[in-house]
Design an enzyme around this catalytic site. Structure first.
Site, PDB file in Angstrom:
ATOM      1  N   HIS A   1       0.900  -1.160   0.057  1.00 46.69           N
ATOM      2  CA  HIS A   1       0.149  -0.036   0.065  1.00 46.69           C
ATOM      3  C   HIS A   1       0.823   1.292   0.117  1.00 46.69           C
ATOM      4  CE1 HIS A   1      -3.338   2.759   1.323  1.00 46.69           C
ATOM      5  NE2 HIS A   1      -2.426   3.390   1.930  1.00 46.69           N
ATOM      6  N   GLU A   2       2.072   1.311   0.800  1.00 45.08           N
ATOM      7  CA  GLU A   2       2.825   2.555   0.974  1.00 45.08           C
ATOM      8  C   GLU A   2       3.649   2.610  -0.326  1.00 45.08           C
ATOM      9  OE1 GLU A   2       2.302   4.539   3.194  1.00 45.08           O
ATOM     10  OE2 GLU A   2       1.115   3.054   4.406  1.00 45.08           O
TER      11      GLU A   2
ATOM     12  N   HIS B   1       1.580   4.425  -2.783  1.00 41.85           N
ATOM     13  CA  HIS B   1       1.805   5.918  -2.736  1.00 41.85           C
ATOM     14  C   HIS B   1       2.860   6.445  -3.446  1.00 41.85           C
ATOM     15  CE1 HIS B   1      -1.814   6.742  -0.171  1.00 41.85           C
ATOM     16  NE2 HIS B   1      -1.085   5.996   1.060  1.00 41.85           N
TER      17      HIS B   1
ATOM     18  N   HIS C   1       3.119   9.186  -6.570  1.00 35.97           N
ATOM     19  CA  HIS C   1       4.060  10.332  -6.571  1.00 35.97           C
ATOM     20  C   HIS C   1       4.871  10.200  -7.830  1.00 35.97           C
ATOM     21  CE1 HIS C   1       7.725  12.639  -4.617  1.00 35.97           C
ATOM     22  NE2 HIS C   1       6.632  13.553  -5.303  1.00 35.97           N
TER      23      HIS C   1
END
Length: 229
Positions: A99-100, A103, A107
């Site tokens: 999940h991270e 991100h 980006h």
């Protein structure tokens, strides 16, 4: 004292909803942290694989203290995994790490809602810090315009919470898709990761609902004061 009036029940309802969501994500994570992936990969290894496969080589992976304190910092280009995730080989930890990474991929590709959320952070912080003081000053001075300005400041917090939802949901969808397509997790293991990420997503929904209840409370307080005047 305005903070002890009957509208405080709205804050209590919001706190209860957020508390239930937090308990749910922690219990779901605890349930699936006992399920280890068959490939024997740790969460930090999976995170590195995902980042490199996405062509991201300038993001560091660091360990951070705490339980589920995982986050990606776009300004520092750092993906931080908590103590309970970093070296864990559980499907729960791998889901969180992926999940991270979602991100970080957002980006890299310039995902619009993520850009918008980054821009909204300082405004939301101002709204969160100044809303109550401005409202109280307006009520004390009997100036409804000032009090309404404080309510308007708090709406920035609501908007930030609203913007956060698509950012978090998209990161989870990317994570599940990557874990499935790359076959890092088997089908039955993937179900566990999905449940963990779904529970985590519900905490953001709960946070938005709680913030909306706080906004409703502020509106009721200001309107009631205006009627008395």
């Amino acid at each position: 004292m305005y903070w002890w009036d009957p509208t405080y029940i709205l804050v209590l309802i919001g706190a209860a909803i957020s508390g239930i969501a937090s308990l749910n994500v922690n219990s779901t994570f605890a349930a699936y942290k006992r399920t280890l992936n068959r490939q024997g990969l740790s969460a930090n290894e999976v995170a590195m694989m995902i980042l490199h496969n996405a062509g991201i080589y300038d993001v560091r992976i660091e360990r951070i203290r705490g339980n589920l304190t995982d986050h990606y910092s776009p300004t520092e280009r750092v993906l931080r995994l908590s103590d309970t995730v970093y070296n864990s080989r559980s499907v729960a930890a791998i889901g969180v790490a992926a999940h991270e990474c979602g991100h970080a991929i957002q980006h890299m590709i310039g995902y619009g809602p993520l850009k918008l959320r980054s821009c909204a952070v300082p405004v939301a912080n101002i709204g969160s810090t100044l809303s109550w003081p401005v409202i109280l000053v307006g009520l004390f001075l009997g100036q409804p315009g000032i009090a309404r300005a404080g309510v308007l400041l708090f709406t920035f917090v609501v908007i930030f919470q609203l913007i956060t939802l698509p950012v978090e949901f998209d990161a989870s969808m990317r994570a599940i898709s990557i874990l499935d397509d790359s076959q890092i997790l088997a089908y039955d293991e993937l179900r566990g990761a999905k449940k963990v990420l779904k529970a985590a997503a519900l905490t953001y929904v709960a946070a938005l609902f709680s913030t909306l209840l706080q906004l409703l409370r502020l509106v009721l307080i200001v309107n009631r004061s205006n009627r008395r005047d």
